[in-house]
Design an enzyme around this catalytic site. Structure first.
Site: not given
Length: 356
Positions: A235, A64
């Site tokens: 998450d 990410e």
């Protein structure tokens, strides 16, 4: 204004520097100071550029990028999440980050963020609990005793005065590791045989497990009235820790809804299920904990402003500590249009050195 002659040099905080920085300041003091930065940036939430993180998912994990800017500084973090790494003796999360000057676009800090992410995640959890946890909460259960667990415990101790811990992990060696690491920090620690056992008597329950799957770490019968749940492990899409019924009984607080609805516990719920944004609680627009019977759930997924806060904090500490090195990272020719000339001048210098 930075010295024009050294604009090519970017302060770099290595893992070694980061560890020394944390220890020089003191772990708990570092966390308390970082909490203040996190809270300050939540209070100016509307000044930030906000976007869900850019995620590249694979079968084994996710990579990410997490960017944001307050108009003066721009920050981003590169981070991965690969639960299978632990089996190979690798970190499940590894990260680095950069802070830049918006006016010029030039970086002003490059730093490791594997350790710093653990610190900022714990700091964010503690700041949120300041607004949502039962008053004078003393006992916290930590379910999942991996790399994040000690940071969570110390942040809650530093900011809220939590003194008692109830620890559980499916791997007893992880619990023993956590217990030993925290032995000198003044906690009353109980090791538990199950998640249900850990939740008994806890006013705060922190779940911080790593498996990339829809799991049920907490079931509805484990959650009594008045509990604050700090849900850290869920998450990414397909990764949750709680039974849906818990969510339906709780007031749910989030960082940034467009990201949390994709990645958090609330991915289990309808897209319009009501949630409360933490920045609104912190600025007094919306109430947080209203009474002693309310169940509050912080559906924590981690957001770029928290990394920005951590980068800003570390940058502010550089001058007084000197715990960095300068990297010759940027090409900065005397004549901005003559970038190719730098290559020619380097070629000439190499030839001269070879002839000497």
């Amino acid at each position: 204004m930075r010295d024009r002659t050294t604009l090519n040099l970017v302060p770099f905080v290595s893992v070694d520097h980061m560890m020394k920085l944390v220890l020089k300041i003191g772990i708990e003091e570092f966390l308390k100071e970082l909490c203040a930065y996190v809270e300050e940036d939540f209070l100016r939430w509307e000044k930030f550029d906000k976007t869900p993180r850019v995620a590249s998912h694979s079968h084994d994990g996710v990579i990410e990028l997490m960017p944001t800017s307050d108009g003066n500084l721009y920050g981003f973090k590169y981070v991965n999440g690969h639960p299978k790494n632990m089996k190979d003796g690798l970190q499940t999360v590894a990260a680095f980050g950069m802070l830049s000057d918006v006016d010029t676009g030039y970086p002003v800090l490059l730093t490791e963020m594997t350790i710093l992410t653990a610190l900022r995640t714990a700091a964010t959890s503690a700041v949120v609990a300041k607004y949502l946890a039962p008053e004078n909460a003393q006992t916290m259960a930590i379910i999942g005793n991996g790399a994040q667990s000690e940071f969570q415990a110390l942040a809650f101790k530093a900011l809220l005065g939590v003194k008692s811990l109830r620890l559980y992990d499916i791997d007893p060696t992880a619990t023993e590791k956590c217990k030993q690491n925290l032995a000198r920090f003044g906690f009353d620690i109980v090791t538990c045989t199950s998640a249900e056992d850990a939740a008994q008597g806890a006013q705060i329950i922190t779940t911080v497990t790593a498996d990339k799957q829809n799991a049920t770490i907490l079931t509805d019968n484990m959650i009594g009235s008045g509990i604050h749940i700090n849900g850290v492990g869920g998450d990414c899409p397909g990764k949750t820790e709680m039974h849906k019924d818990i969510l339906l009984r709780s007031d749910i607080f989030v960082e940034y809804p467009p990201q949390t609805r994709i990645e958090g516990e609330i991915q289990q719920l309808d897209a319009d299920h009501p949630v409360i944004e933490m920045w609104q609680v912190m600025n007094g627009t919306v109430p947080g904990r209203r009474d002693q019977n309310q169940i509050t759930l912080f559906d924590s997924v981690g957001f770029a402003t928290e990394d920005f806060s951590a980068l800003r904090y570390v940058h502010d500490k550089l001058k007084s500590t000197g715990l960095f090195e300068n990297l010759d990272l940027l090409a900065d020719p005397d004549e901005p249009r003559d970038l190719f000339g730098m290559l020619l001048r380097c070629e000439k210098k190499l030839a001269e050195e070879a002839a000497a």
